[in-house]
Design a protein around this motif. Structure first.
Motif, short mmCIF file in Angstrom:
data_model
loop_
_atom_site.label_atom_id
_atom_site.label_comp_id
_atom_site.label_asym_id
_atom_site.label_seq_id
_atom_site.Cartn_x
_atom_site.Cartn_y
_atom_site.Cartn_z
N THR A 1 4.31 -3.74 -103.59
CA THR A 1 2.96 -3.63 -104.19
C THR A 1 2.46 -2.53 -104.61
O THR A 1 2.94 -1.32 -104.07
CB THR A 1 1.74 -3.97 -102.34
OG1 THR A 1 2.01 -3.69 -101.85
CG2 THR A 1 2.37 -5.57 -102.26
N VAL A 2 1.40 -2.55 -106.15
CA VAL A 2 1.44 -1.82 -106.53
C VAL A 2 -0.25 -1.18 -105.99
O VAL A 2 -0.97 -2.24 -106.13
CB VAL A 2 1.05 -2.06 -107.65
CG1 VAL A 2 0.50 -0.61 -108.44
CG2 VAL A 2 2.32 -1.95 -108.25
N GLY A 3 -0.48 -0.32 -105.26
CA GLY A 3 -1.66 0.24 -104.76
C GLY A 3 -2.37 1.21 -105.77
O GLY A 3 -2.26 1.22 -107.44
N ALA B 1 6.80 4.01 -103.25
CA ALA B 1 8.22 4.08 -103.52
C ALA B 1 9.12 3.95 -102.36
O ALA B 1 10.24 3.23 -102.30
CB ALA B 1 8.82 5.91 -104.76
N ILE B 2 9.09 4.79 -101.55
CA ILE B 2 10.18 5.18 -100.23
C ILE B 2 9.36 3.62 -99.29
O ILE B 2 10.43 3.05 -99.04
CB ILE B 2 9.25 6.01 -99.39
CG1 ILE B 2 9.63 7.45 -99.80
CG2 ILE B 2 9.09 5.77 -97.64
CD1 ILE B 2 9.73 8.43 -99.11
N ASP B 3 8.19 3.18 -99.70
CA ASP B 3 8.02 1.47 -99.17
C ASP B 3 8.85 0.16 -99.85
O ASP B 3 8.66 -0.88 -99.44
CB ASP B 3 7.13 1.23 -98.73
CG ASP B 3 6.05 2.29 -97.09
OD1 ASP B 3 6.79 2.46 -96.92
OD2 ASP B 3 4.19 2.59 -97.83
N LEU C 1 8.83 1.37 -112.06
CA LEU C 1 8.71 1.00 -110.43
C LEU C 1 9.71 0.80 -109.93
O LEU C 1 9.22 0.42 -108.31
CB LEU C 1 7.29 0.38 -110.25
CG LEU C 1 6.46 0.38 -111.01
CD1 LEU C 1 5.61 -1.06 -111.19
CD2 LEU C 1 5.59 1.33 -110.39
N GLY C 2 10.72 0.37 -110.38
CA GLY C 2 11.86 -0.47 -109.29
C GLY C 2 13.09 0.74 -108.96
O GLY C 2 13.92 0.89 -108.36
N GLN C 3 12.74 2.28 -109.13
CA GLN C 3 13.55 3.30 -109.16
C GLN C 3 13.47 3.25 -107.43
O GLN C 3 12.53 3.55 -106.79
CB GLN C 3 13.44 4.39 -109.77
CG GLN C 3 13.01 3.85 -111.63
CD GLN C 3 14.77 3.71 -111.49
OE1 GLN C 3 15.57 4.12 -111.49
NE2 GLN C 3 15.32 2.10 -112.58
N LYS C 4 15.12 3.76 -107.32
CA LYS C 4 14.69 3.65 -105.68
C LYS C 4 14.36 5.95 -105.47
O LYS C 4 15.19 6.26 -105.95
CB LYS C 4 15.75 3.06 -104.66
CG LYS C 4 15.91 1.84 -105.25
CD LYS C 4 17.07 1.04 -104.07
CE LYS C 4 16.87 -0.35 -104.11
NZ LYS C 4 17.82 -1.31 -103.91
N ASP D 1 1.50 11.40 -104.38
CA ASP D 1 1.87 11.71 -102.66
C ASP D 1 1.78 9.82 -102.60
O ASP D 1 2.76 9.36 -102.41
CB ASP D 1 0.87 11.90 -101.81
CG ASP D 1 1.14 13.88 -101.94
OD1 ASP D 1 2.18 13.94 -102.66
OD2 ASP D 1 -0.17 14.31 -101.84
N GLN D 2 0.83 9.28 -102.84
CA GLN D 2 0.42 7.56 -103.12
C GLN D 2 1.94 6.97 -103.86
O GLN D 2 1.95 6.01 -103.23
CB GLN D 2 -0.21 7.28 -103.74
CG GLN D 2 -1.98 7.52 -103.20
CD GLN D 2 -2.57 8.84 -103.68
OE1 GLN D 2 -1.92 9.55 -104.65
NE2 GLN D 2 -3.65 9.39 -103.52
N ALA D 3 2.25 6.83 -105.21
CA ALA D 3 3.22 6.87 -105.95
C ALA D 3 4.69 6.85 -105.34
O ALA D 3 5.44 6.16 -105.05
CB ALA D 3 3.41 7.57 -107.36
#
Length: 158
Positions: A77-79, A71-73, A150-153, A65-67
């Motif tokens: 920043t990486v949480g 990704a939607i945002d 991390l760059g995948q939309k 859920d956090q990832a």
């Protein structure tokens, strides 16, 4: 005339019996992921999927859920406590649909986990290769892979 019809029927049955019927699998068991303690897809949601035609691979990016929220945002920043898992399969021709490609053998599973380390966030990356999911020992190129994943939309869903 009756003999001619009988001969035609017998010849038709003989030709029909000479076909090359190989058994066709209804389920793609080749693409099934092996259960392994090295990764866990339980509770993860699909973020996006894509195909690389030049390499002949298909990939699906999963996340908790956090990832997914990150990704939607836009992953600005990486949480903490984010889990991204990118599964990549080789592709094969689909026996049921001419011209279509479906996943085949697993090529790799890449796992990114983030944890809090004091005031900063630590990123842990692992790449598991092949059907046996062997851990890749070579650490070169990890930062590029992390950036790529991390760059995948995320896919847009209605």
């Amino acid at each position: 005339m009756k003999a001619l019809y009988s001969l035609f029927a017998v010849c038709s049955l003989m030709f029909a019996a000479c076909s090359d019927n190989k058994p066709v699998e209804l389920y793609n068991t080749k693409a099934a992921l092996p259960s392994s303690p090295k990764y866990n897809l339980d509770g993860l949601k699909v973020i996006t999927s894509f195909v690389n035609k030049t390499k002949g691979t298909a990939s699906t990016l999963y996340g908790n859920d956090q990832a997914l929220k990150s990704a939607i945002d836009g992953n600005k920043t990486v949480g903490t406590n984010e889990v991204f898992t990118l599964v990549t399969w080789k592709q094969q021709d689909d026996d049921h649909w001419f011209g279509a490609k479906i996943p085949s053998d697993i090529e790799s599973v890449e796992v990114i986990k983030t944890t809090s380390s004091g005031n900063s966030v630590a990123v842990n990356y692992q790449q598991l290769n092949g059907k046996s999911l062997d851990l890749k020992a070579d650490t070169s190129g990890q930062s590029e892979r992390i950036k790529y994943i991390l760059g995948q939309k995320p896919s847009v869903l209605p």
